[in-house]
Design an enzyme around this catalytic site. Structure first.
Site, short mmCIF file in Angstrom:
data_model
loop_
_atom_site.label_atom_id
_atom_site.label_comp_id
_atom_site.label_asym_id
_atom_site.label_seq_id
_atom_site.Cartn_x
_atom_site.Cartn_y
_atom_site.Cartn_z
N ARG A 166 0.82 -1.22 0.00
CA ARG A 166 0.00 0.00 0.00
C ARG A 166 0.85 1.27 0.00
O ARG A 166 0.49 2.27 0.62
CB ARG A 166 -0.96 0.01 1.20
CG ARG A 166 -1.90 -1.15 1.29
CD ARG A 166 -2.86 -1.24 0.09
NE ARG A 166 -3.72 -2.40 0.26
CZ ARG A 166 -3.41 -3.61 -0.16
NH1 ARG A 166 -2.27 -3.83 -0.79
NH2 ARG A 166 -4.25 -4.62 0.02
N SER A 240 -11.52 0.57 3.66
CA SER A 240 -10.56 0.21 4.71
C SER A 240 -9.80 1.46 5.16
O SER A 240 -9.13 2.11 4.34
CB SER A 240 -9.58 -0.84 4.19
OG SER A 240 -10.24 -2.05 3.93
N GLU A 337 -4.52 3.87 5.89
CA GLU A 337 -4.50 3.95 4.43
C GLU A 337 -4.97 5.32 3.97
O GLU A 337 -4.56 5.82 2.93
CB GLU A 337 -5.42 2.88 3.82
CG GLU A 337 -4.84 1.49 3.77
CD GLU A 337 -5.60 0.59 2.82
OE1 GLU A 337 -6.02 1.08 1.74
OE2 GLU A 337 -5.79 -0.59 3.14
#
Length: 343
Positions: A166, A240, A337
């Site tokens: 990520r 998320s 995130e």
């Protein structure tokens, strides 16, 4: 290029909250991007690149700089001479899931497990988006950028993007971060189903499908996601909110001694990813936990929900509270995130 002023950013993010942008530009071509950055320099204000707004939390105080909304469109195809692969160069403003649907319709393998992810194509390299055993970096061949420091448009290869879990060079922000204009993906014309993820394997076992097609896999992923994630058109959320934490194998063994059944996934010989959803639910008891008008989703605690009237302060307060509880109970620090855009 048209510059607008004092634009409400809640209308451009999936959280549906946040203040105004001092300046706002909709970039529909490469030159708009170049001109917008020149404008930001002229006004001595920072700029921020916005795509689908699905991974951004905007401060209640807004942003005292320039928002550049990427609306670049177009898909170009180039077939390899051997007929085994196809390169698709996709403009950064294309909707990600519509692009994935396009690859499935054209019988091109490689992105089907990434079905249903919100946002634009330009965000795929930034986040190195991933799901169900697949990451964007596996198919990204190159990225076309505008480099504000060199003031040039150029292509950078996959290796130069410094992809990780990520993350990428774009997550290591500095004042004049390169702007993504398009992304080139190399996809396979031959069947290469990736069925290693447990939920996908169980889906096809239940459906008694032994050789799933691209359409089968896309349908499976969309159905699995629908059971875990909310409809961003109806509810304020960014999907998320946190990454699954990565720890050493030594730390994993220590945690397993205290937390039997803790799910983990190998990253390398020395590191593993932990299931944060499992920790939030089984260890911390936070599934559905609310703070003001912000809450963790009752079916997937990685998802943070903003109910009507929710503020960025409430989101931030809940996120900090969750992080502290996870650290107190496990000793593990968790990382977001979602990017918090503030003054």
């Amino acid at each position: 290029m048209i510059v607008r002023e004092n634009i409400a950013l809640r209308d451009y993010t999936t959280f549906k909250i946040g203040g105004t942008a001092r300046y706002f530009v909709e970039a529909t071509n490469d030159q708009d991007v170049i001109d917008a950055i020149a404008f930001a320099r002229e006004k001595s204000v920072p700029y921020f690149i916005l795509g689908g707004g699905s991974n951004t939390l905007v401060s209640d105080d807004g942003f005292a700089g320039l928002i550049i909304l990427i609306l670049l469109k177009g898909i170009a195809r180039e077939d390899a001479l051997d007929g085994k692969t196809v390169s698709l160069t996709v403009s950064a403003g294309e909707d990600w899931d519509k692009f994935v649907a396009h690859t499935v319709e054209n019988n091109l393998w490689g992105l089907e497990n990434l079905s249903g992810i919100p946002g634009t194509v330009g965000a795929a390299p930034v986040q190195n988006i991933g799901a169900y055993g697949t990451e964007a970096k596996e198919t990204i061949e190159s990225v076309r950028i505008y480099d504000p420091e060199m003031r040039t448009v150029r292509d950078i290869k996959n290796a130069e993007c410094e992809f990780g879990y990520r993350t990428s060079i774009w997550k290591r922000a500095h004042e004049y971060m390169p702007v993504i204009l398009s992304v080139t993906f190399r996809l396979s014309c031959r069947a290469k189903p990736n069925l290693v993820y447990k939920d996908i394997a169980l889906y096809f076992e239940r459906e008694n499908i032994t050789h799933p097609s691209l359409v089968h896999i896309r349908e499976a992923v969309l159905e699995i996601r629908a059971g875990k994630f909310l409809d961003m058109r109806a509810v304020g959320t960014a999907g998320s909110f946190w990454k699954n934490p990565t720890v050493s194998v030594t730390v994993l063994h220590e945690l397993e001694s205290r937390l039997p059944g803790l799910p983990s996934f190998p990253v390398s010989d020395s590191q593993v990813k932990l299931s944060l959803a499992w920790i939030l639910d089984r260890v911390c008891g936070l599934k559905g936990h609310a703070h003001g008008r912000a809450s963790l989703y009752e079916h997937q605690p990685l998802v943070l929900i903003a109910f009507p009237g929710c503020t960025s302060f409430e989101i931030e307060s809940l996120a900090a509270h969750v992080s502290k509880i996870v650290h107190d109970k496990t000793g593990v620090m968790i990382e977001r995130e979602v990017f918090f855009l503030r003054q």
